[in-house]
Design a protein around this motif. Structure first.
Motif, PDB file in Angstrom:
ATOM      1  N   PHE A  76      32.652  -9.184 -11.497  1.00  0.00           N
ATOM      2  CA  PHE A  76      31.811 -10.093 -12.275  1.00  0.00           C
ATOM      3  C   PHE A  76      32.588 -10.792 -13.407  1.00  0.00           C
ATOM      4  O   PHE A  76      31.982 -11.355 -14.320  1.00  0.00           O
ATOM      5  CB  PHE A  76      30.609  -9.349 -12.858  1.00  0.00           C
ATOM      6  CG  PHE A  76      29.536  -9.055 -11.847  1.00  0.00           C
ATOM      7  CD1 PHE A  76      29.123 -10.032 -10.940  1.00  0.00           C
ATOM      8  CD2 PHE A  76      28.931  -7.804 -11.789  1.00  0.00           C
ATOM      9  CE1 PHE A  76      28.127  -9.758 -10.003  1.00  0.00           C
ATOM     10  CE2 PHE A  76      27.934  -7.529 -10.847  1.00  0.00           C
ATOM     11  CZ  PHE A  76      27.547  -8.507  -9.946  1.00  0.00           C
ATOM     12  N   ASN A  77      33.914 -10.729 -13.370  1.00  0.00           N
ATOM     13  CA  ASN A  77      34.773 -11.351 -14.403  1.00  0.00           C
ATOM     14  C   ASN A  77      34.504 -10.812 -15.807  1.00  0.00           C
ATOM     15  O   ASN A  77      34.603 -11.549 -16.789  1.00  0.00           O
ATOM     16  CB  ASN A  77      34.606 -12.873 -14.442  1.00  0.00           C
ATOM     17  CG  ASN A  77      34.926 -13.516 -13.115  1.00  0.00           C
ATOM     18  OD1 ASN A  77      35.406 -12.851 -12.202  1.00  0.00           O
ATOM     19  ND2 ASN A  77      34.681 -14.803 -13.011  1.00  0.00           N
ATOM     20  N   LEU A  78      34.114  -9.535 -15.887  1.00  0.00           N
ATOM     21  CA  LEU A  78      33.778  -8.987 -17.207  1.00  0.00           C
ATOM     22  C   LEU A  78      34.813  -7.984 -17.718  1.00  0.00           C
ATOM     23  O   LEU A  78      35.033  -7.873 -18.912  1.00  0.00           O
ATOM     24  CB  LEU A  78      32.402  -8.298 -17.150  1.00  0.00           C
ATOM     25  CG  LEU A  78      31.201  -9.235 -17.028  1.00  0.00           C
ATOM     26  CD1 LEU A  78      29.930  -8.424 -16.790  1.00  0.00           C
ATOM     27  CD2 LEU A  78      31.062 -10.092 -18.283  1.00  0.00           C
ATOM     28  N   TYR A  79      35.468  -7.246 -16.797  1.00  0.00           N
ATOM     29  CA  TYR A  79      36.330  -6.166 -17.259  1.00  0.00           C
ATOM     30  C   TYR A  79      37.526  -6.679 -18.066  1.00  0.00           C
ATOM     31  O   TYR A  79      37.962  -6.041 -19.024  1.00  0.00           O
ATOM     32  CB  TYR A  79      36.802  -5.279 -16.097  1.00  0.00           C
ATOM     33  CG  TYR A  79      37.186  -3.900 -16.569  1.00  0.00           C
ATOM     34  CD1 TYR A  79      36.215  -2.929 -16.765  1.00  0.00           C
ATOM     35  CD2 TYR A  79      38.504  -3.592 -16.886  1.00  0.00           C
ATOM     36  CE1 TYR A  79      36.546  -1.683 -17.241  1.00  0.00           C
ATOM     37  CE2 TYR A  79      38.842  -2.336 -17.368  1.00  0.00           C
ATOM     38  CZ  TYR A  79      37.859  -1.380 -17.544  1.00  0.00           C
ATOM     39  OH  TYR A  79      38.185  -0.142 -18.038  1.00  0.00           O
ATOM     40  N   ASP A  80      38.042  -7.860 -17.699  1.00  0.00           N
ATOM     41  CA  ASP A  80      39.178  -8.392 -18.461  1.00  0.00           C
ATOM     42  C   ASP A  80      38.764  -8.728 -19.884  1.00  0.00           C
ATOM     43  O   ASP A  80      39.557  -8.624 -20.816  1.00  0.00           O
ATOM     44  CB  ASP A  80      39.793  -9.608 -17.754  1.00  0.00           C
ATOM     45  CG  ASP A  80      38.815 -10.746 -17.588  1.00  0.00           C
ATOM     46  OD1 ASP A  80      37.646 -10.475 -17.236  1.00  0.00           O
ATOM     47  OD2 ASP A  80      39.207 -11.909 -17.818  1.00  0.00           O
ATOM     48  N   LYS A  81      37.507  -9.129 -20.053  1.00  0.00           N
ATOM     49  CA  LYS A  81      37.024  -9.437 -21.409  1.00  0.00           C
ATOM     50  C   LYS A  81      36.851  -8.157 -22.221  1.00  0.00           C
ATOM     51  O   LYS A  81      37.110  -8.126 -23.424  1.00  0.00           O
ATOM     52  CB  LYS A  81      35.714 -10.222 -21.332  1.00  0.00           C
ATOM     53  CG  LYS A  81      35.934 -11.599 -20.719  1.00  0.00           C
ATOM     54  CD  LYS A  81      34.665 -12.415 -20.606  1.00  0.00           C
ATOM     55  CE  LYS A  81      34.952 -13.759 -19.963  1.00  0.00           C
ATOM     56  NZ  LYS A  81      35.239 -13.648 -18.505  1.00  0.00           N
ATOM     57  N   ILE A  82      36.398  -7.096 -21.542  1.00  0.00           N
ATOM     58  CA  ILE A  82      36.296  -5.803 -22.227  1.00  0.00           C
ATOM     59  C   ILE A  82      37.700  -5.330 -22.599  1.00  0.00           C
ATOM     60  O   ILE A  82      37.958  -4.909 -23.728  1.00  0.00           O
ATOM     61  CB  ILE A  82      35.605  -4.762 -21.304  1.00  0.00           C
ATOM     62  CG1 ILE A  82      34.183  -5.220 -20.960  1.00  0.00           C
ATOM     63  CG2 ILE A  82      35.591  -3.380 -21.948  1.00  0.00           C
ATOM     64  CD1 ILE A  82      33.491  -4.389 -19.884  1.00  0.00           C
ATOM     65  N   GLY A  83      38.620  -5.439 -21.638  1.00  0.00           N
ATOM     66  CA  GLY A  83      39.987  -4.966 -21.846  1.00  0.00           C
ATOM     67  C   GLY A  83      40.709  -5.712 -22.949  1.00  0.00           C
ATOM     68  O   GLY A  83      41.557  -5.154 -23.650  1.00  0.00           O
ATOM     69  N   LYS A  84      40.373  -6.989 -23.116  1.00  0.00           N
ATOM     70  CA  LYS A  84      40.995  -7.793 -24.164  1.00  0.00           C
ATOM     71  C   LYS A  84      40.752  -7.162 -25.525  1.00  0.00           C
ATOM     72  O   LYS A  84      41.617  -7.186 -26.400  1.00  0.00           O
ATOM     73  CB  LYS A  84      40.409  -9.203 -24.123  1.00  0.00           C
ATOM     74  CG  LYS A  84      41.095 -10.150 -25.079  1.00  0.00           C
ATOM     75  CD  LYS A  84      40.375 -11.449 -25.176  1.00  0.00           C
ATOM     76  CE  LYS A  84      40.639 -12.095 -26.527  1.00  0.00           C
ATOM     77  NZ  LYS A  84      41.962 -11.878 -27.099  1.00  0.00           N
ATOM     78  N   HIS A  85      39.550  -6.591 -25.707  1.00  0.00           N
ATOM     79  CA  HIS A  85      39.220  -5.992 -27.000  1.00  0.00           C
ATOM     80  C   HIS A  85      39.593  -4.521 -27.081  1.00  0.00           C
ATOM     81  O   HIS A  85      40.079  -4.059 -28.105  1.00  0.00           O
ATOM     82  CB  HIS A  85      37.728  -6.174 -27.287  1.00  0.00           C
ATOM     83  CG  HIS A  85      37.367  -7.606 -27.508  1.00  0.00           C
ATOM     84  ND1 HIS A  85      37.730  -8.283 -28.647  1.00  0.00           N
ATOM     85  CD2 HIS A  85      36.750  -8.504 -26.711  1.00  0.00           C
ATOM     86  CE1 HIS A  85      37.330  -9.540 -28.552  1.00  0.00           C
ATOM     87  NE2 HIS A  85      36.739  -9.703 -27.380  1.00  0.00           N
ATOM     88  N   LEU A  86      39.372  -3.782 -25.982  1.00  0.00           N
ATOM     89  CA  LEU A  86      39.582  -2.340 -26.041  1.00  0.00           C
ATOM     90  C   LEU A  86      41.027  -1.933 -25.759  1.00  0.00           C
ATOM     91  O   LEU A  86      41.412  -0.803 -26.061  1.00  0.00           O
ATOM     92  CB  LEU A  86      38.632  -1.627 -25.078  1.00  0.00           C
ATOM     93  CG  LEU A  86      37.134  -1.897 -25.286  1.00  0.00           C
ATOM     94  CD1 LEU A  86      36.317  -0.954 -24.414  1.00  0.00           C
ATOM     95  CD2 LEU A  86      36.727  -1.749 -26.750  1.00  0.00           C
ATOM     96  N   GLY A  87      41.817  -2.828 -25.165  1.00  0.00           N
ATOM     97  CA  GLY A  87      43.226  -2.517 -24.901  1.00  0.00           C
ATOM     98  C   GLY A  87      43.375  -1.260 -24.066  1.00  0.00           C
ATOM     99  O   GLY A  87      42.751  -1.121 -23.014  1.00  0.00           O
TER     100      GLY A  87
END
Lengths: 147, 336
Positions: A76-87
């Motif tokens: 859903f193109n969401l995990y990269d956005k989560i990963g951007k913040h959570l590293g």
């Protein structure tokens, strides 16, 4: 170009000039984010155990559930956005492992199912698997002999 | 020494070629940046109606070249040569984008310096009497570049503050033996420079020495100094490379701080668009040149511009083998 500046001097100068990553902020976010993902895992573990699935089955099911959620969020193109913040908080848990396999599979679908998806799926996770499995075999052998 | 050579590495044109027409097409993110009002077209679909990122980049170049032809009221058979390049392996963005164009084709690779490289070659061909009209074009696409050079789009990695954002964009310039201003008066061809930077997420630092080398050679070869130009424009050093460039040039005795900018710093608002150190990619300097600089020169708001596109000449393989990043910069003087 200034002949006085050597490669070493230039590297030192560049290190000074280049902004650093906000390490403290990133560490706190990774700590809380990674903890949150683990807490979600614990929630599933308690849920499966409460359904009478037993400890061993529940552990397996938690991994399967988290891998599925990681893959779904990647799709859903969401995990990269989560990963951007959570590293590393998003990278280290098993959801990150799932993301590292699903994301190249999606990216290289254009090269076909054999040479694209099949071959490229492990470009990021491959080293983790190779060295993870190798070191567990070595640890197992050591354990077998010193037991 | 050859008649038109100047100093160690520059060229002066007898009959400066005219920048006859230009066009720029960019992606959605670039179209939301500070230069949003200047581009000819903004494509909201990152695939541009194609099925892969590579085809999307080819389509972007084709559309931009057609737009430039339309703006110049020209048809492809009136063009003698086309110089084109991009960042993809074997330059497939250009090769496939222009394969049905029926224009004699030169493929060029200079990484992000390609726009200045194609302009240099095109201008020399025209002044040498080998062509009347030449198209110079370069493109880059964020998604195809990420796929080739970095990680899959959906991979959850973090970018360091020094990293730059590859521009989805293309610029095309039609040079002509005769025509309207601005004209290309001088070219300074860069030498490969490598000061040992290995960090592929800090390309500005890798490329800044090449910029400094080319611009100082340009000033020495042409007997000019920074104040001669209304605007000195580097390709895509980004915010880190830009401040390094200003520093290094001060050590060389040139102060460019008042009339210098960088395409990578102009195309995005790094704070609100989360582009870290700024834009990069062949399409960055190409689209800024075609959308902003040349039109400003036509309006008379800028009279003398020194355009210096910079390129990092590494590949993912050389990076994995631990090699440092060789860089290059080519300078093109545009005057009205």
């Amino acid at each position: 170009m200034n002949p006085k500046m050597t490669k070493e001097e230039y590297k030192k100068y560049v290190d000074k000039k280049s902004p650093n990553s906000p390490i403290l902020k990133n560490t706190i976010k990774a700590f809380l984010g990674g903890g949150l993902i683990c807490a979600i895992g614990q929630m599933f573990l308690n849920f499966y155990k409460s359904k009478g699935l037993g400890m061993e089955n529940s552990f397996g099911l938690v991994s399967i559930t988290l891998i599925f959620i990681g893959a779904l969020l990647t799709g859903f193109n969401l995990y990269d956005k989560i990963g951007k913040h959570l590293g590393a908080g998003a990278l280290v848990p098993i959801t990150g492992f799932s993301n590292s396999i699903v994301s190249p599979a999606m990216e290289f679908k254009s090269e076909g199912f054999v040479l694209g998806v099949g071959a490229k799926m492990f470009v990021i996770a491959g080293p983790v698997l190779v060295y993870g499995i190798t070191s567990s075999v070595i640890a197992g052998l050591i354990y077998y002999f010193i037991r | 020494m050859a008649l038109k050579r100047l100093g160690t590495q520059s060229v002066k044109f007898d009959i400066p070629p005219s920048v006859y027409a230009e066009a720029s097409i960019v992606g959605k993110k670039e179209g939301e940046g500070p230069l949003r009002g200047y581009f000819d077209k903004i494509e909201s679909d990152p695939y541009l109606g194609q099925s892969t990122w590579e085809k999307a980049e080819s389509e972007l170049m084709l559309r931009t070249v057609n737009e430039a032809l339309k703006k110049g009221s020209l048809s492809p058979h009136q063009i003698d040569f086309i110089f084109a390049g991009d960042l993809l392996n074997q330059s497939i963005g250009s090769n496939y984008g222009l394969r049905d164009m029926e224009i004699p084709f030169f493929g060029v690779f200079g990484a992000c310096s390609t726009m200045a490289e194609t302009l240099s070659l095109g201008a020399m061909l025209i002044d040498g009497g080998f062509a009347e009209k030449v198209i110079c074009t370069t493109s880059s696409h964020f998604c195809s570049a990420e796929k080739q050079f970095r990680y899959p789009l959906e991979y959850s990695g973090q970018r360091p503050p020094t990293a730059q954002w590859t521009v989805t964009g293309c610029g095309a310039v039609i040079l002509s033996k005769e025509g309207i201003a601005p004209y290309i008066t001088h070219v300074t061809v860069g030498k490969i420079k490598d000061l040992g930077i290995k960090d592929a997420t800090n390309m500005g630092a890798a490329m800044a020495p090449a910029f400094v080398e080319t611009i100082t050679s340009h000033f020495k070869d042409t007997n000019r100094d920074p104040s001669y130009y209304d605007l000195i424009l580097s390709g895509d050093l980004g915010s880190v490379g830009k401040s390094i460039a200003i520093d290094l040039l001060k050590q060389e005795g040139y102060d460019i701080s008042s009339n210098y900018d960088d395409c990578g710093c102009m195309i995005f608002d790094n704070k609100t668009q989360d582009t870290h150190a700024g834009g990069s990619g062949c399409g960055c300097s190409a689209s800024v040149l075609c959308a902003y600089v040349i039109p400003k020169m036509r309006l008379g708001e800028l009279k003398r511009v020194l355009f210096i596109a910079t390129g990092a000449l590494m590949s993912p393989t050389s990076t994995q083998q631990g090699e440092s990043i060789p860089s290059i910069a080519h300078a093109v003087a545009l005057e009205t």
